[in-house]
Write a protein that holds these residues in place. Sequence first.
Motif, PDB file in Angstrom:
ATOM      1  N   LEU A 231       0.855  -1.183   0.000  1.00  0.00           N
ATOM      2  CA  LEU A 231       0.000   0.000   0.000  1.00  0.00           C
ATOM      3  C   LEU A 231       0.888   1.229   0.000  1.00  0.00           C
ATOM      4  CD1 LEU A 231      -2.850   1.325   0.312  1.00  0.00           C
ATOM      5  CD2 LEU A 231      -2.535   1.115   2.785  1.00  0.00           C
ATOM      6  N   ARG A 232       0.539   2.205  -0.848  1.00  0.00           N
ATOM      7  CA  ARG A 232       1.307   3.457  -0.913  1.00  0.00           C
ATOM      8  C   ARG A 232       0.333   4.633  -0.903  1.00  0.00           C
ATOM      9  NH1 ARG A 232       3.395  -0.208  -4.292  1.00  0.00           N
ATOM     10  NH2 ARG A 232       2.076   0.510  -6.022  1.00  0.00           N
ATOM     11  N   ALA A 233       0.801   5.764  -0.376  1.00  0.00           N
ATOM     12  CA  ALA A 233      -0.038   6.969  -0.316  1.00  0.00           C
ATOM     13  C   ALA A 233       0.862   8.188  -0.330  1.00  0.00           C
ATOM     14  CB  ALA A 233      -0.893   6.947   0.947  1.00  0.00           C
ATOM     15  N   ASP A 234       0.264   9.341  -0.653  1.00  0.00           N
ATOM     16  CA  ASP A 234       1.043  10.583  -0.678  1.00  0.00           C
ATOM     17  C   ASP A 234       0.884  11.382   0.613  1.00  0.00           C
ATOM     18  OD1 ASP A 234      -1.563  11.389  -1.046  1.00  0.00           O
ATOM     19  OD2 ASP A 234      -1.145  12.705  -2.767  1.00  0.00           O
ATOM     20  N   ALA A 235       0.375  10.728   1.665  1.00  0.00           N
ATOM     21  CA  ALA A 235       0.273  11.333   2.992  1.00  0.00           C
ATOM     22  C   ALA A 235       0.213  10.202   4.009  1.00  0.00           C
ATOM     23  CB  ALA A 235      -0.961  12.226   3.092  1.00  0.00           C
ATOM     24  N   PRO A 236       0.487  10.476   5.277  1.00  0.00           N
ATOM     25  CA  PRO A 236       0.429   9.412   6.286  1.00  0.00           C
ATOM     26  C   PRO A 236      -0.955   8.778   6.377  1.00  0.00           C
ATOM     27  CG  PRO A 236       1.586  11.324   7.142  1.00  0.00           C
ATOM     28  CD  PRO A 236       1.004  11.747   5.824  1.00  0.00           C
ATOM     29  N   VAL A 237      -0.982   7.504   6.753  1.00  0.00           N
ATOM     30  CA  VAL A 237      -2.216   6.729   6.880  1.00  0.00           C
ATOM     31  C   VAL A 237      -2.250   6.069   8.251  1.00  0.00           C
ATOM     32  CG1 VAL A 237      -3.510   4.729   6.033  1.00  0.00           C
ATOM     33  CG2 VAL A 237      -2.402   6.273   4.402  1.00  0.00           C
ATOM     34  N   THR A 238      -3.379   6.190   8.949  1.00  0.00           N
ATOM     35  CA  THR A 238      -3.594   5.501  10.220  1.00  0.00           C
ATOM     36  C   THR A 238      -4.933   4.771  10.143  1.00  0.00           C
ATOM     37  OG1 THR A 238      -4.649   7.452  11.189  1.00  0.00           O
ATOM     38  CG2 THR A 238      -2.265   7.178  11.547  1.00  0.00           C
ATOM     39  N   PRO A 239      -5.175   3.813  11.045  1.00  0.00           N
ATOM     40  CA  PRO A 239      -6.481   3.136  11.028  1.00  0.00           C
ATOM     41  C   PRO A 239      -7.609   4.105  11.352  1.00  0.00           C
ATOM     42  CG  PRO A 239      -4.852   1.868  12.264  1.00  0.00           C
ATOM     43  CD  PRO A 239      -4.240   3.203  12.005  1.00  0.00           C
ATOM     44  N   ALA A 240      -8.696   4.026  10.617  1.00  0.00           N
ATOM     45  CA  ALA A 240      -9.859   4.862  10.892  1.00  0.00           C
ATOM     46  C   ALA A 240     -10.564   4.354  12.150  1.00  0.00           C
ATOM     47  CB  ALA A 240     -10.821   4.844   9.705  1.00  0.00           C
ATOM     48  N   PRO A 241     -11.152   5.240  12.935  1.00  0.00           N
ATOM     49  CA  PRO A 241     -11.872   4.801  14.137  1.00  0.00           C
ATOM     50  C   PRO A 241     -13.205   4.158  13.786  1.00  0.00           C
ATOM     51  CG  PRO A 241     -12.107   7.172  13.849  1.00  0.00           C
ATOM     52  CD  PRO A 241     -11.151   6.710  12.781  1.00  0.00           C
ATOM     53  N   THR A 242     -13.732   3.354  14.701  1.00  0.00           N
ATOM     54  CA  THR A 242     -15.044   2.723  14.493  1.00  0.00           C
ATOM     55  C   THR A 242     -16.173   3.583  15.034  1.00  0.00           C
ATOM     56  OG1 THR A 242     -14.973   1.546  16.602  1.00  0.00           O
ATOM     57  CG2 THR A 242     -13.995   0.439  14.687  1.00  0.00           C
ATOM     58  N   HIS A 243     -15.854   4.631  15.781  1.00  0.00           N
ATOM     59  CA  HIS A 243     -16.860   5.536  16.349  1.00  0.00           C
ATOM     60  C   HIS A 243     -17.861   4.787  17.229  1.00  0.00           C
ATOM     61  CE1 HIS A 243     -15.330   8.765  13.837  1.00  0.00           C
ATOM     62  NE2 HIS A 243     -15.439   7.983  12.781  1.00  0.00           N
ATOM     63  N   GLY A 244     -17.396   3.707  17.849  1.00  0.00           N
ATOM     64  CA  GLY A 244     -18.255   2.981  18.785  1.00  0.00           C
ATOM     65  C   GLY A 244     -19.367   2.176  18.157  1.00  0.00           C
ATOM     66  N   ARG A 245     -19.325   1.970  16.861  1.00  0.00           N
ATOM     67  CA  ARG A 245     -20.381   1.196  16.211  1.00  0.00           C
ATOM     68  C   ARG A 245     -20.333  -0.264  16.674  1.00  0.00           C
ATOM     69  NH1 ARG A 245     -18.666   4.563  11.827  1.00  0.00           N
ATOM     70  NH2 ARG A 245     -17.118   2.988  11.263  1.00  0.00           N
ATOM     71  N   PRO A 246     -21.494  -0.879  16.934  1.00  0.00           N
ATOM     72  CA  PRO A 246     -21.496  -2.291  17.336  1.00  0.00           C
ATOM     73  C   PRO A 246     -21.063  -3.189  16.193  1.00  0.00           C
ATOM     74  CG  PRO A 246     -23.743  -1.491  17.013  1.00  0.00           C
ATOM     75  CD  PRO A 246     -22.843  -0.293  16.903  1.00  0.00           C
ATOM     76  N   THR A 247     -20.499  -4.332  16.543  1.00  0.00           N
ATOM     77  CA  THR A 247     -20.072  -5.319  15.551  1.00  0.00           C
ATOM     78  C   THR A 247     -21.172  -6.353  15.358  1.00  0.00           C
ATOM     79  OG1 THR A 247     -17.726  -5.062  16.066  1.00  0.00           O
ATOM     80  CG2 THR A 247     -18.386  -7.130  15.038  1.00  0.00           C
ATOM     81  N   TRP A 248     -21.561  -6.520  14.106  1.00  0.00           N
ATOM     82  CA  TRP A 248     -22.553  -7.539  13.727  1.00  0.00           C
ATOM     83  C   TRP A 248     -21.827  -8.645  12.978  1.00  0.00           C
ATOM     84  CZ3 TRP A 248     -25.254  -7.184   8.471  1.00  0.00           C
ATOM     85  CH2 TRP A 248     -26.056  -8.319   8.250  1.00  0.00           C
ATOM     86  N   LEU A 249     -21.883  -9.866  13.522  1.00  0.00           N
ATOM     87  CA  LEU A 249     -21.290 -11.035  12.873  1.00  0.00           C
ATOM     88  C   LEU A 249     -22.419 -11.885  12.305  1.00  0.00           C
ATOM     89  CD1 LEU A 249     -18.381 -13.257  14.097  1.00  0.00           C
ATOM     90  CD2 LEU A 249     -20.465 -14.303  13.223  1.00  0.00           C
TER      91      LEU A 249
END
Length: 392
Positions: free
Chosen positions: A155-173
Motif C-alpha cells: 500500500l502506498r499513499a502521498d500522505a500518512p495513513v492511520t487506522p480509521a476509528p469505528t466511532h463505537g459502532r457495534p459489531t454484527w457477525l
Amino acid sequence: MTTPLHDVPLVPDLVRGALDLERTEHGLLPHRLPAGARARIPDEQLAMAETQPSGVRLALRTAATVLELDVLPTKRVYVGAPPRPDGVHELVLDGRVVATASATGGRTLRIDMGTGRFERLEGPVAMLRFDRLPAGEKDLVLWLPHDETTELVALRADAPVTPAPTHGRPTWLHHGSSVSHGSNAVTPTGTWPALAAAAAGVELVNLGFGGGALLDPFVARTVRDAPADLLSLKLGINVVNADLVRRRAFAPAVHGFLDTVRDGHPDTPLLLVSPILCPLHEQTPGPLVPDAAAFAEGRVAFRASGDPSDPTRLTLERVREDLARVVAERTGEDPHLAYLDGRELYGEADAGELPLPDGLHPDDATHALIGERFARLALGPGGVLARAREPR
C-alpha cells in the motif's frame, strides 16, 4: 509538483472484517476463518470461499489524494461455464462510492464442478490506483472484492495513513451461505449484508460462505470465539442442496451449533434466519446439480435432483419448520434468541418480480431488497435483534 508516494505498512489494524491475516511470500492474505478452523476444512470449496474477502475492507484515516494498492488476485474459471467478471474494489468516502477498480492478471483457479477438481495456475501481481481524492483529513474505506481471493501485497499513499476509528459502532457477525457471501452481487458494497450493515450503522463481519453453511462444528467455534455485539445465523439452504443430512439429524445439529455459540456468547442477541424463497428446493430435496442444458446455452443455472416423495430428506419447507421449532424449544432458556422466516426477506411476491437468475442466487436488485429488509426487520430500531437486546 507531484507529491511522492511512500509505503504504508499493512498492519492488521487497517483491516476490518477478517478473522485472521496470513503472512505469505507476497504480503497479507485475509481469512474469514482462523487457522484452527481452516485446519479442519474438509473440501476445496470452503477452503476457497473463506479466502474470498466478502465484507473485508481497509479502513484508513488520511489526508492522501492518491492511494496505490498492489494485490495478487485469484480468478475463478469454471469448466464449461461462461467467463466470470473480474472482482471489484470499491473506495468509499462518507458512505458514498467514489472510485472503483479491478485487478488484472493474478492467479487462476480452474474448477471442474463435474469432477470436483481444482487446479491452480500462478500469475503476476496487479496495481490499483485511486487518485484525485479530496484534500484534507478523511476516513476512507476500501472494500475488497467479495468473490475474488485477494492477497494484499503493498500500500502506498502521498500522505500518512492511520487506522480509521469505528466511532463505537457495534459489531454484527453474520454466518450464512452463498446468498450471504454475495453470489451474483456485482460489487462488495452491493451484497445484502454490506447494504444492511451500512443502513444500520454497524461494523460487519461476514461469515457467509458459498456452499459452506453446513453446520460445521469448527464454524460454530469460530462464531463462539469471535467478538460480536449482534449475531445472526442464516441456515438451511446448503444442507438441502448438498443433501448432507436427513431430517432426523438436522434439528439436533442446529441445537448443537447454537449450544457452541452460546458457550462464548451467552447473552449476545442472536437471530436464527431460515432460507429465503428458492422454488427449486421448496418441496424438492437435493442434491443440487448444474443444469447441463443451460450451460450449453452459455447460461449458469441449477436444478434439484432429489426425490420429493422421500419424507426423510430435507426440503426448504421442512427446514423452516425445524428451525422455527428449535427456536421455540429454546425460548425459555435463551431469551436473547429470535427467529426470522427468510421469506420475509424474499418471498413469493418478490419471486414474480425479481426471479433468481440461476434458480439459486439473487441478482443485484434482489440483494438491495434483502439488505433493506434485513436492516429494517432485524438491525434497526424495533427489529428482532434490537428487541433481543432488551432485558426480559
